[in-house]
Design a protein around this motif. Sequence first.
Motif, PDB file in Angstrom:
ATOM      1  N   ALA A  10       7.437   1.090  10.437  1.00  0.00           N
ATOM      2  CA  ALA A  10       7.096   0.989   8.739  1.00  0.00           C
ATOM      3  C   ALA A  10       6.376  -0.355   8.609  1.00  0.00           C
ATOM      4  N   ALA A  11       6.751  -1.350   9.266  1.00  0.00           N
ATOM      5  CA  ALA A  11       5.916  -2.681   9.286  1.00  0.00           C
ATOM      6  C   ALA A  11       4.503  -2.535   9.581  1.00  0.00           C
ATOM      7  N   GLY A  12       4.368  -1.927  10.978  1.00  0.00           N
ATOM      8  CA  GLY A  12       3.276  -1.960  11.360  1.00  0.00           C
ATOM      9  C   GLY A  12       1.995  -0.924  10.620  1.00  0.00           C
ATOM     10  N   MET A  13       2.773  -0.019   9.885  1.00  0.00           N
ATOM     11  CA  MET A  13       1.891   0.780   8.772  1.00  0.00           C
ATOM     12  C   MET A  13       1.555  -0.032   7.981  1.00  0.00           C
ATOM     13  N   GLY A  14       2.300  -0.758   7.551  1.00  0.00           N
ATOM     14  CA  GLY A  14       2.200  -1.631   6.110  1.00  0.00           C
ATOM     15  C   GLY A  14       1.087  -2.777   6.415  1.00  0.00           C
ATOM     16  N   VAL A  15       1.286  -3.173   7.598  1.00  0.00           N
ATOM     17  CA  VAL A  15       0.173  -4.222   8.021  1.00  0.00           C
ATOM     18  C   VAL A  15      -1.110  -3.636   8.256  1.00  0.00           C
ATOM     19  N   ALA A  17      -2.294  -0.845   6.495  1.00  0.00           N
ATOM     20  CA  ALA A  17      -2.500  -0.585   5.097  1.00  0.00           C
ATOM     21  C   ALA A  17      -3.270  -1.730   4.577  1.00  0.00           C
ATOM     22  N   VAL A  18      -2.544  -3.039   4.593  1.00  0.00           N
ATOM     23  CA  VAL A  18      -3.072  -4.040   4.000  1.00  0.00           C
ATOM     24  C   VAL A  18      -4.435  -4.678   4.440  1.00  0.00           C
ATOM     25  N   LEU A  19      -4.678  -4.365   5.775  1.00  0.00           N
ATOM     26  CA  LEU A  19      -5.762  -4.841   6.443  1.00  0.00           C
ATOM     27  C   LEU A  19      -6.796  -3.776   6.083  1.00  0.00           C
ATOM     28  N   GLY A  20      -6.322  -2.575   5.702  1.00  0.00           N
ATOM     29  CA  GLY A  20      -7.477  -1.368   5.309  1.00  0.00           C
ATOM     30  C   GLY A  20      -7.782  -1.728   4.012  1.00  0.00           C
ATOM     31  N   VAL A  21      -6.964  -2.173   3.036  1.00  0.00           N
ATOM     32  CA  VAL A  21      -7.219  -2.745   1.856  1.00  0.00           C
ATOM     33  C   VAL A  21      -8.241  -3.942   1.609  1.00  0.00           C
ATOM     34  N   VAL A  22      -7.905  -4.822   2.507  1.00  0.00           N
ATOM     35  CA  VAL A  22      -8.596  -6.093   2.447  1.00  0.00           C
ATOM     36  C   VAL A  22     -10.081  -5.689   3.136  1.00  0.00           C
ATOM     37  N   PHE A  23     -10.147  -4.732   4.111  1.00  0.00           N
ATOM     38  CA  PHE A  23     -11.368  -4.245   4.672  1.00  0.00           C
ATOM     39  C   PHE A  23     -12.181  -3.514   3.651  1.00  0.00           C
ATOM     40  N   ALA A  24     -11.714  -2.627   3.016  1.00  0.00           N
ATOM     41  CA  ALA A  24     -12.239  -1.673   2.194  1.00  0.00           C
ATOM     42  C   ALA A  24     -13.107  -2.191   0.984  1.00  0.00           C
ATOM     43  N   VAL A  25     -12.527  -2.985   0.479  1.00  0.00           N
ATOM     44  CA  VAL A  25     -12.922  -3.925  -0.820  1.00  0.00           C
ATOM     45  C   VAL A  25     -14.485  -4.252  -0.577  1.00  0.00           C
ATOM     46  N   SER A  54     -11.962   4.674   3.359  1.00  0.00           N
ATOM     47  CA  SER A  54     -12.300   3.597   3.931  1.00  0.00           C
ATOM     48  C   SER A  54     -10.967   2.604   4.247  1.00  0.00           C
ATOM     49  N   VAL A  55     -10.026   2.657   3.753  1.00  0.00           N
ATOM     50  CA  VAL A  55      -8.568   2.108   3.813  1.00  0.00           C
ATOM     51  C   VAL A  55      -8.095   2.759   5.284  1.00  0.00           C
ATOM     52  N   ALA A  56      -8.261   4.119   5.206  1.00  0.00           N
ATOM     53  CA  ALA A  56      -7.360   4.785   6.221  1.00  0.00           C
ATOM     54  C   ALA A  56      -8.225   4.650   7.640  1.00  0.00           C
ATOM     55  N   LEU A  57      -9.511   4.791   7.471  1.00  0.00           N
ATOM     56  CA  LEU A  57     -10.307   4.727   8.892  1.00  0.00           C
ATOM     57  C   LEU A  57     -10.945   3.344   8.865  1.00  0.00           C
ATOM     58  N   TRP A  58     -10.353   2.379   8.547  1.00  0.00           N
ATOM     59  CA  TRP A  58     -11.045   0.894   8.650  1.00  0.00           C
ATOM     60  C   TRP A  58     -11.380   0.462  10.089  1.00  0.00           C
ATOM     61  N   PRO A  59     -10.843   0.814  11.024  1.00  0.00           N
ATOM     62  CA  PRO A  59     -11.153   0.296  12.592  1.00  0.00           C
ATOM     63  C   PRO A  59     -12.490   1.007  13.060  1.00  0.00           C
ATOM     64  N   ILE A  60     -12.558   2.348  12.545  1.00  0.00           N
ATOM     65  CA  ILE A  60     -13.901   2.978  13.112  1.00  0.00           C
ATOM     66  C   ILE A  60     -15.109   2.306  12.314  1.00  0.00           C
ATOM     67  N   LEU A  61     -14.748   2.277  10.909  1.00  0.00           N
ATOM     68  CA  LEU A  61     -15.998   1.818  10.090  1.00  0.00           C
ATOM     69  C   LEU A  61     -16.359   0.313  10.074  1.00  0.00           C
ATOM     70  N   LEU A  62     -15.231  -0.404  10.493  1.00  0.00           N
ATOM     71  CA  LEU A  62     -15.537  -1.784  10.999  1.00  0.00           C
ATOM     72  C   LEU A  62     -16.222  -2.039  12.126  1.00  0.00           C
ATOM     73  N   LEU A  63     -16.189  -1.189  13.189  1.00  0.00           N
ATOM     74  CA  LEU A  63     -17.103  -1.113  14.606  1.00  0.00           C
ATOM     75  C   LEU A  63     -18.341  -0.733  14.021  1.00  0.00           C
ATOM     76  N   ARG A  64     -18.717   0.298  13.238  1.00  0.00           N
ATOM     77  CA  ARG A  64     -19.723   0.730  13.012  1.00  0.00           C
ATOM     78  C   ARG A  64     -20.746  -0.245  12.008  1.00  0.00           C
ATOM     79  N   TRP A  65     -20.032  -1.006  11.029  1.00  0.00           N
ATOM     80  CA  TRP A  65     -20.516  -1.924  10.415  1.00  0.00           C
ATOM     81  C   TRP A  65     -21.100  -3.236  11.123  1.00  0.00           C
ATOM     82  N   ALA A  66     -20.050  -3.534  11.999  1.00  0.00           N
ATOM     83  CA  ALA A  66     -20.429  -4.684  12.929  1.00  0.00           C
ATOM     84  C   ALA A  66     -21.526  -4.638  14.046  1.00  0.00           C
ATOM     85  N   ARG A  67     -21.521  -3.179  14.266  1.00  0.00           N
ATOM     86  CA  ARG A  67     -22.583  -2.718  15.314  1.00  0.00           C
ATOM     87  C   ARG A  67     -24.074  -2.429  14.540  1.00  0.00           C
ATOM     88  N   ASN A  68     -23.899  -2.584  13.198  1.00  0.00           N
ATOM     89  CA  ASN A  68     -25.154  -2.040  12.178  1.00  0.00           C
ATOM     90  C   ASN A  68     -25.823  -1.016  12.791  1.00  0.00           C
TER      91      ASN A  68
END
Length: 90
Positions: A10-15, A17-25, A54-68
Amino acid sequence: MWQSIAGWFAAGMGVYAVLGVVFAVPFVVRGVGKIDPVAQNGTWGFRVLIFPGSVALWPILLLRWARNSPMPAEQNSHRQCAQKHLEAQS
């Protein structure tokens, strides 16, 4: 023992989700236009709709955004046929 495992999960899922919200904005404000040129002129309603994904799929979207990388990484026969069709029109 199970309560401890469940607590860590649960703590891992919370972290996550928080990282996802921080990324998604910033992603829905600026980043989505970088990886999808069609979404660059998207309305605020569109951006609200893509926020949960975007919150749920943030790792994939972050990679695509970083790779442009504007095009999806996957390749299938439909996409290849459409690409050939576009090249033939040019």
